[in-house]
Design a protein around this motif. Structure first.
Motif, PDB file in Angstrom:
ATOM      1  N   ALA A 283      -7.756  -9.970  -1.206  1.00  6.25           N
ATOM      2  CA  ALA A 283      -7.530  -9.568   0.185  1.00  6.25           C
ATOM      3  C   ALA A 283      -7.614  -8.056   0.372  1.00  6.25           C
ATOM      4  CB  ALA A 283      -6.170 -10.075   0.662  1.00  6.25           C
ATOM      5  N   LEU A 284      -7.140  -7.308  -0.624  1.00  5.14           N
ATOM      6  CA  LEU A 284      -7.080  -5.853  -0.503  1.00  5.14           C
ATOM      7  C   LEU A 284      -8.280  -5.146  -1.116  1.00  5.14           C
ATOM      8  CD1 LEU A 284      -3.302  -5.490  -1.401  1.00  5.14           C
ATOM      9  CD2 LEU A 284      -4.323  -5.358   0.899  1.00  5.14           C
ATOM     10  N   GLY A 285      -9.128  -5.902  -1.815  1.00  2.00           N
ATOM     11  CA  GLY A 285     -10.297  -5.307  -2.453  1.00  2.00           C
ATOM     12  C   GLY A 285      -9.933  -4.387  -3.608  1.00  2.00           C
ATOM     13  N   LEU A 286      -8.886  -4.747  -4.332  1.00  2.00           N
ATOM     14  CA  LEU A 286      -8.410  -3.953  -5.472  1.00  2.00           C
ATOM     15  C   LEU A 286      -8.568  -4.740  -6.764  1.00  2.00           C
ATOM     16  CD1 LEU A 286      -4.939  -2.741  -4.129  1.00  2.00           C
ATOM     17  CD2 LEU A 286      -6.985  -1.349  -4.414  1.00  2.00           C
ATOM     18  N   PRO A 287      -8.756  -4.041  -7.884  1.00  2.00           N
ATOM     19  CA  PRO A 287      -8.681  -4.757  -9.165  1.00  2.00           C
ATOM     20  C   PRO A 287      -7.264  -5.340  -9.318  1.00  2.00           C
ATOM     21  CG  PRO A 287      -9.605  -2.558  -9.464  1.00  2.00           C
ATOM     22  CD  PRO A 287      -9.092  -2.634  -8.050  1.00  2.00           C
ATOM     23  N   ARG A 288      -7.166  -6.511  -9.914  1.00  2.00           N
ATOM     24  CA  ARG A 288      -5.881  -7.202 -10.031  1.00  2.00           C
ATOM     25  C   ARG A 288      -4.810  -6.322 -10.670  1.00  2.00           C
ATOM     26  NH1 ARG A 288      -2.955 -10.180 -13.342  1.00  2.00           N
ATOM     27  NH2 ARG A 288      -1.813 -11.979 -12.567  1.00  2.00           N
ATOM     28  N   GLY A 289      -5.188  -5.543 -11.660  1.00  2.00           N
ATOM     29  CA  GLY A 289      -4.226  -4.690 -12.353  1.00  2.00           C
ATOM     30  C   GLY A 289      -3.622  -3.597 -11.488  1.00  2.00           C
ATOM     31  N   GLN A 290      -4.262  -3.277 -10.364  1.00  2.00           N
ATOM     32  CA  GLN A 290      -3.746  -2.239  -9.473  1.00  2.00           C
ATOM     33  C   GLN A 290      -2.810  -2.790  -8.398  1.00  2.00           C
ATOM     34  OE1 GLN A 290      -6.884   0.166  -7.804  1.00  2.00           O
ATOM     35  NE2 GLN A 290      -7.745   0.640  -9.808  1.00  2.00           N
ATOM     36  N   VAL A 291      -2.737  -4.098  -8.275  1.00  2.00           N
ATOM     37  CA  VAL A 291      -1.942  -4.702  -7.200  1.00  2.00           C
ATOM     38  C   VAL A 291      -0.445  -4.397  -7.336  1.00  2.00           C
ATOM     39  CG1 VAL A 291      -1.251  -6.893  -6.128  1.00  2.00           C
ATOM     40  CG2 VAL A 291      -3.661  -6.454  -6.654  1.00  2.00           C
ATOM     41  N   PRO A 292       0.179  -4.548  -8.512  1.00  2.00           N
ATOM     42  CA  PRO A 292       1.618  -4.247  -8.583  1.00  2.00           C
ATOM     43  C   PRO A 292       1.955  -2.815  -8.138  1.00  2.00           C
ATOM     44  CG  PRO A 292       0.928  -5.401 -10.555  1.00  2.00           C
ATOM     45  CD  PRO A 292      -0.327  -5.062  -9.790  1.00  2.00           C
ATOM     46  N   GLY A 293       1.165  -1.840  -8.556  1.00  4.24           N
ATOM     47  CA  GLY A 293       1.389  -0.458  -8.148  1.00  4.24           C
ATOM     48  C   GLY A 293       1.196  -0.274  -6.653  1.00  4.24           C
ATOM     49  N   PHE A 294       0.181  -0.937  -6.101  1.00  2.00           N
ATOM     50  CA  PHE A 294      -0.070  -0.869  -4.658  1.00  2.00           C
ATOM     51  C   PHE A 294       1.132  -1.416  -3.897  1.00  2.00           C
ATOM     52  CE2 PHE A 294      -1.512  -2.467  -0.601  1.00  2.00           C
ATOM     53  CZ  PHE A 294      -2.370  -1.475  -0.138  1.00  2.00           C
ATOM     54  N   ILE A 295       1.668  -2.545  -4.354  1.00  5.50           N
ATOM     55  CA  ILE A 295       2.840  -3.140  -3.698  1.00  5.50           C
ATOM     56  C   ILE A 295       4.009  -2.165  -3.766  1.00  5.50           C
ATOM     57  CG2 ILE A 295       4.578  -4.970  -3.861  1.00  5.50           C
ATOM     58  CD1 ILE A 295       2.266  -6.853  -4.755  1.00  5.50           C
ATOM     59  N   THR A 296       4.270  -1.616  -4.942  1.00  3.43           N
ATOM     60  CA  THR A 296       5.380  -0.677  -5.107  1.00  3.43           C
ATOM     61  C   THR A 296       5.243   0.511  -4.156  1.00  3.43           C
ATOM     62  OG1 THR A 296       5.589  -1.312  -7.423  1.00  3.43           O
ATOM     63  CG2 THR A 296       6.593   0.784  -6.783  1.00  3.43           C
ATOM     64  N   GLU A 297       4.026   1.032  -4.015  1.00  2.48           N
ATOM     65  CA  GLU A 297       3.793   2.179  -3.128  1.00  2.48           C
ATOM     66  C   GLU A 297       3.971   1.840  -1.653  1.00  2.48           C
ATOM     67  OE1 GLU A 297      -0.065   3.947  -3.683  1.00  2.48           O
ATOM     68  OE2 GLU A 297       0.168   3.946  -5.863  1.00  2.48           O
ATOM     69  N   HIS A 298       3.694   0.592  -1.273  1.00  2.00           N
ATOM     70  CA  HIS A 298       3.667   0.239   0.141  1.00  2.00           C
ATOM     71  C   HIS A 298       4.857  -0.573   0.640  1.00  2.00           C
ATOM     72  CE1 HIS A 298      -0.461   1.507  -0.566  1.00  2.00           C
ATOM     73  NE2 HIS A 298      -0.478   1.789   0.723  1.00  2.00           N
ATOM     74  N   VAL A 299       5.740  -0.974  -0.242  1.00  2.00           N
ATOM     75  CA  VAL A 299       6.930  -1.698   0.215  1.00  2.00           C
ATOM     76  C   VAL A 299       7.832  -0.689   0.914  1.00  2.00           C
ATOM     77  CG1 VAL A 299       9.046  -2.841  -0.566  1.00  2.00           C
ATOM     78  CG2 VAL A 299       6.854  -3.530  -1.501  1.00  2.00           C
ATOM     79  N   LYS A 300       8.339  -1.092   2.077  1.00  2.00           N
ATOM     80  CA  LYS A 300       9.266  -0.215   2.800  1.00  2.00           C
ATOM     81  C   LYS A 300      10.491  -0.005   1.928  1.00  2.00           C
ATOM     82  CE  LYS A 300       8.218  -2.163   7.292  1.00  2.00           C
ATOM     83  NZ  LYS A 300       8.780  -3.128   8.221  1.00  2.00           N
ATOM     84  N   PRO A 301      10.989   1.232   1.859  1.00  2.00           N
ATOM     85  CA  PRO A 301      12.192   1.460   1.041  1.00  2.00           C
ATOM     86  C   PRO A 301      13.361   0.633   1.562  1.00  2.00           C
ATOM     87  CG  PRO A 301      11.272   3.533   1.868  1.00  2.00           C
ATOM     88  CD  PRO A 301      10.500   2.419   2.499  1.00  2.00           C
ATOM     89  N   ASP A 302      14.151   0.158   0.635  1.00  2.00           N
ATOM     90  CA  ASP A 302      15.335  -0.632   0.971  1.00  2.00           C
ATOM     91  C   ASP A 302      16.410   0.295   1.508  1.00  2.00           C
ATOM     92  OD1 ASP A 302      17.272  -2.528   1.162  1.00  2.00           O
ATOM     93  OD2 ASP A 302      17.234  -3.109  -0.948  1.00  2.00           O
ATOM     94  N   GLU A 303      17.028  -0.088   2.627  1.00  2.00           N
ATOM     95  CA  GLU A 303      18.095   0.733   3.190  1.00  2.00           C
ATOM     96  C   GLU A 303      19.323   0.761   2.282  1.00  2.00           C
ATOM     97  OE1 GLU A 303      15.320   1.029   5.726  1.00  2.00           O
ATOM     98  OE2 GLU A 303      16.065  -1.014   5.701  1.00  2.00           O
TER      99      GLU A 303
END
Length: 167
Positions: free
Chosen positions: A143-163
């Motif tokens: 869906a994101l057009g990323l290599p699979r190995g880059q997905v966890p880092g992408f998620i970490t970068e884009h998850v809204k910080p927890d309050e």
């Protein structure tokens, strides 16, 4: 109806491409029934045959927008509250039986949270963490057009910080 070359998600097994559409010439199959031959995008040895009228076990992958929306909402997705440890695996199976990425996140967050609080991972949590990370990351990769190995880092970068910051 799907076409040859279409990408699909099959159960919790990740991303597949429709390789063929037609009847199967296998012993015990209905010769009149139409099947999709699905080929795993990640594993050349993984091929499955799914009846073309099966709307339960295959679906189209989420779009880029849907993936980004889900990643943005991950902090807000509730974990499961399993009251009886003996029923944990059954609860996980029930939650993911609709093959929804949001439900996969629920189970993953539950497993991560339990591992963090326990200081170790149980075999059930490890099993579902491996299955669901594979399924979610392969779908998000597409869906994101990323290599699979880059997905966890992408998620970490884009998850809204927890309050509520964990100490």
């Amino acid at each position: 109806m799907l076409d040859r070359g279409d990408a699909v998600v099959y159960k919790c097994r990740g991303l597949y491409k429709v390789e063929e559409i037609g009847t199967l010439d296998f012993l015990y199959t209905d010769k009149a029934k139409v099947y999709y031959t699905l080929q795993s995008v990640e594993d050349a040895r993984d091929r499955v045959y799914v009846p073309a009228d099966d709307k339960t076990h295959i679906r189209r992958p989420v779009s880029r927008e849907e993936a980004l929306d889900l990643i943005g909402r991950m902090q807000d997705i509730e974990t499961l509250h399993v009251k009886n440890e003996k029923l944990r695996e059954q609860e996980y199976k029930e939650c993911i039986s609709g093959y929804s990425p949001e439900d996969w996140v629920k189970v993953l967050k539950t497993a991560y949270s339990r591992t963090k609080s326990r200081g170790s991972i149980t075999s059930v949590d490890k099993k579902y963490q491996m299955i669901l990370e594979h399924a979610l990351f392969s779908e998000f990769s597409y869906a994101l057009g990323l290599p699979r190995g880059q997905v966890p880092g992408f998620i970490t970068e884009h998850v809204k910080p927890d309050e509520e910051h964990d100490e």
